[in-house]
Enzyme design. Structure first.
Site, PDB file in Angstrom:
ATOM      1  N   ASP A   9       0.843  -1.194   0.000  1.00 30.08           N
ATOM      2  CA  ASP A   9       0.000   0.000   0.000  1.00 30.08           C
ATOM      3  C   ASP A   9       0.879   1.245   0.000  1.00 30.08           C
ATOM      4  OD1 ASP A   9      -1.939  -1.881   0.260  1.00 30.08           O
ATOM      5  OD2 ASP A   9      -2.859  -1.072   2.075  1.00 30.08           O
ATOM      6  N   ASP A 130     -15.610  -3.159  -1.414  1.00 29.72           N
ATOM      7  CA  ASP A 130     -15.217  -2.864  -0.033  1.00 29.72           C
ATOM      8  C   ASP A 130     -16.505  -2.728   0.772  1.00 29.72           C
ATOM      9  OD1 ASP A 130     -12.559  -2.703  -0.919  1.00 29.72           O
ATOM     10  OD2 ASP A 130     -12.817  -0.603  -1.461  1.00 29.72           O
TER      11      ASP A 130
END
Length: 240
Positions: A9, A130
């Protein structure tokens, strides 16, 4: 073959992890994301999952140069997500050699554009869902919709997408173990493969996910960075 996919990330050019997807709750693990990707490859990763967190929050990929460097530096496929909301962004990512592109917000807000992306790159677009409490979130996990995750998935399951990345935001970065019940419910309702993400804290979590039908892999982040999971040992246990 079940894949254990390390997450890299990127935020502010560095390799970080967030807690429950919150931008203000970040921890920097490495200054150089490229070196991290190479490390996971050396430990046996067959794929790298790169997320542009700046892109997710701002709505346009911001760390393309670093992503390109990662793609050039490893021999395994790289999948990418984070702020992919235009066809131009998708084009650019495939130009630099990304293997799969994960798109989420567009599928909710601009279904026609999502369909256009899928038609242009059949089998290469992944629908990133998500979820929080089973409901879809968008725009970098900030906005919770009233759309059930399973409902959105079913809408696109017949399209020529590769499959799904299903992330339980409430578990992401928490090291509390995945929400197995929700993962199973989700995967049972779609035909395309599912990659589960969020909450992995130990090797046993990964082994349990690998036994859920239609779950093709899991993305692991914080558990690797905190040393809770050894990628090499985990892969040995999975015999991949």
């Amino acid at each position: 073959m079940f894949e254990v996919i390390p997450a890299v990330d990127i935020k502010g050019g560095k390799c970080v992890r967030l807690y429950q997807g919150k931008a203000e709750e970040e921890k920097v693990y490495f200054e150089n994301p490229v070196e991290v990707a190479k490390r996971w490859e050396a430990e046996g990763a067959k794929r790298i999952h790169v997320v542009d967190l700046d892109g997710a929050f701002e709505g346009i990929p911001k760390n393309i140069a670093i992503v390109e460097e990662i793609v050039k530096s490893v021999c395994v496929p790289v999948q990418f997500g984070g702020g992919v909301r235009t066809i131009e962004a998708v084009d650019r990512l495939f130009e630099i050699g990304v293997d799969r592109v994960i798109v989420g917000t567009v599928a909710v807000e601009k279904p026609e554009l999502f369909e256009k992306m899928v038609k242009k790159y059949p089998g290469k677009i992944v629908l990133g869902i998500d979820a929080k409490g089973g409901m879809v979130t968008t725009r970098g996990w900030v906005e919770v919709t009233e759309i059930p995750a399973v409902e959105l998935a079913k809408k696109y399951d017949e399209m020529d997408i590769w499959g799904f990345v299903y992330t339980d935001i409430s578990r992401d970065g928490t090291l509390t173990s995945p929400n197995f019940e929700e993962v199973e419910k989700f995967s049972n309702n779609v035909k395309k493969p599912v990659i589960a993400s969020g909450g992995v804290s130990k090797v046993e979590d990964i082994l349990k996910l690998s036994k859920i039908e239609n779950v093709a892999g899991t993305i692991v982040g914080k558990a690797l960075y905190e040393g809770k999971v050894s990628l090499r040992k985990c892969l040995e246990k999975l015999k991949v």
